[in-house]
Design a protein around this motif. Structure first.
Motif, PDB file in Angstrom:
ATOM      1  N   ASN A  66       0.833  -1.189   0.000  1.00  0.00           N
ATOM      2  CA  ASN A  66       0.000   0.000   0.000  1.00  0.00           C
ATOM      3  C   ASN A  66       0.870   1.242   0.000  1.00  0.00           C
ATOM      4  N   MET A 104      -2.158  -0.869  -3.474  1.00  0.00           N
ATOM      5  CA  MET A 104      -3.340  -0.387  -2.754  1.00  0.00           C
ATOM      6  C   MET A 104      -3.241   1.123  -2.545  1.00  0.00           C
ATOM      7  N   ASP A 112      -4.682   3.962  -0.639  1.00  0.00           N
ATOM      8  CA  ASP A 112      -5.305   3.787   0.672  1.00  0.00           C
ATOM      9  C   ASP A 112      -5.969   5.064   1.186  1.00  0.00           C
ATOM     10  N   GLU A 143      -8.139   4.830   3.689  1.00  0.00           N
ATOM     11  CA  GLU A 143      -8.497   4.633   5.099  1.00  0.00           C
ATOM     12  C   GLU A 143      -7.415   5.221   6.008  1.00  0.00           C
ATOM     13  N   ARG A 196      -8.503   1.252  -1.321  1.00  0.00           N
ATOM     14  CA  ARG A 196      -9.157   1.002  -0.037  1.00  0.00           C
ATOM     15  C   ARG A 196      -9.922   2.264   0.341  1.00  0.00           C
ATOM     16  N   VAL A 207     -10.417  -2.966  -1.730  1.00  0.00           N
ATOM     17  CA  VAL A 207     -10.137  -3.668  -0.475  1.00  0.00           C
ATOM     18  C   VAL A 207     -10.969  -2.895   0.542  1.00  0.00           C
ATOM     19  N   PRO A 251     -12.537  -1.928   3.976  1.00  0.00           N
ATOM     20  CA  PRO A 251     -12.209  -2.189   5.379  1.00  0.00           C
ATOM     21  C   PRO A 251     -13.445  -2.549   6.201  1.00  0.00           C
TER      22      PRO A 251
END
Ligand code: 3PY
Ligand code: MG
Length: 255
Positions: A19, A41, A43, A45, A71, A92, A94
């Motif tokens: 990530n 990834m 990301d 999050e 994500r 992806v 969470p």
């Protein structure tokens, strides 16, 4: 790259990813592709990602043959739509704790009739010569939807989550799961090994693949690979840089 990724999973091969915590550049995907990685990834999050950079990073990753997974910060279909229609070709997601949540995110990730993703004016993933209808059809085939199992509730519901149509993979978030189990950082804990085995078994029964992130050390990883983990979040760019920097320091201090 969605088709190539799916083929790797069907063949039981590893798909290696990282990530992005530091690399806010479209170079990230081509660099990882040159190192033999398979996915990246982006990301939202836990990293300071921006939608503009996510778009550049995702499209350059695709051109390099690397699957750009995003994500999202949560389950909001509007956030998911923004990520997928702007270059990401996988998710992806969470903290997916229930089958109902899994169903909602799987539908948010595909165009009708398989889902409720809103059709954009242009879908750039497959090149600008591909017409919109064709691009949306290819997208529905290629997009890879993984849901993160990272709580005891998710683990209790793992069979029901695995049976949801449109979910392609189950992905354990080792760090969060260990905190939820009251075992922070204990990647060698038998409870985590059990969770990995249950998740891999649920995935296999439903023709899904299993993936995981969290551990750094090779010892726990060996067991998780033996249990059937195939989509591997190896580390993030920040920890890869620290590892490389420490190696260099050790070499030059010892030279
Ligand atoms: C976790 O470990 O909790 C993650 O979200 C991914 O590594
Ligand atoms: Mg997590």
């Amino acid at each position: 790259p969605g088709t190539a990724f799916r083929a790797r999973m069907r063949a039981g091969e590893l798909a290696l990813g990282s990530n992005l915590r530091l690399s806010r550049s479209a170079e990230a995907g081509p660099i990882l592709a040159a190192c033999g990685f398979h996915w990246v990834m982006i990301d939202f999050e836990h990293s300071p990602a921006s939608p503009h950079l996510a778009h550049d990073i995702a499209l350059s990753a695709i051109r390099a043959g690397l699957l750009p997974m995003a994500r999202p910060s949560g389950h909001d279909p509007r956030e998911i739509a923004g990520l997928l229609t702007n270059g990401a070709l996988g998710l992806v997601v969470p903290h997916v704790d229930t089958a109902a949540q899994a169903e909602a995110v799987a539908r948010a990730a595909r165009f009708a009739p398989r889902g409720a993703l809103s059709v954009p004016g242009t879908l750039a993933h497959f090149g600008y010569g591909t017409g919109l209808a064709e691009a949306c059809t290819i997208f529905n085939e290629e997009v890879v939807v993984t849901v993160m199992i990272e709580s005891q509730t998710a683990l209790a519901n793992v069979e029901a989550i695995a049976a949801v149509p449109g979910v392609d993979g189950l992905f354990i978030g080792g760090s969060d799961l260990l905190w939820d189990l009251g075992l922070p950082g204990r990647y060698d804990a038998p409870e985590l090994r059990d969770a990995v085995e249950r998740t891999c078994a649920a995935a296999a029964r439903n023709n899904l693949f299993a993936g995981m992130g969290g551990p750094r050390e090779e010892g726990p990883w060996r067991g998780f690979l033996r249990a059937g983990m195939r989509m591997i979040l190896t580390e993030n760019d920040l920890s890869l840089m620290m590892r490389g920097a420490r190696d260099r320091r050790a070499f030059f201090e010892g030279a």
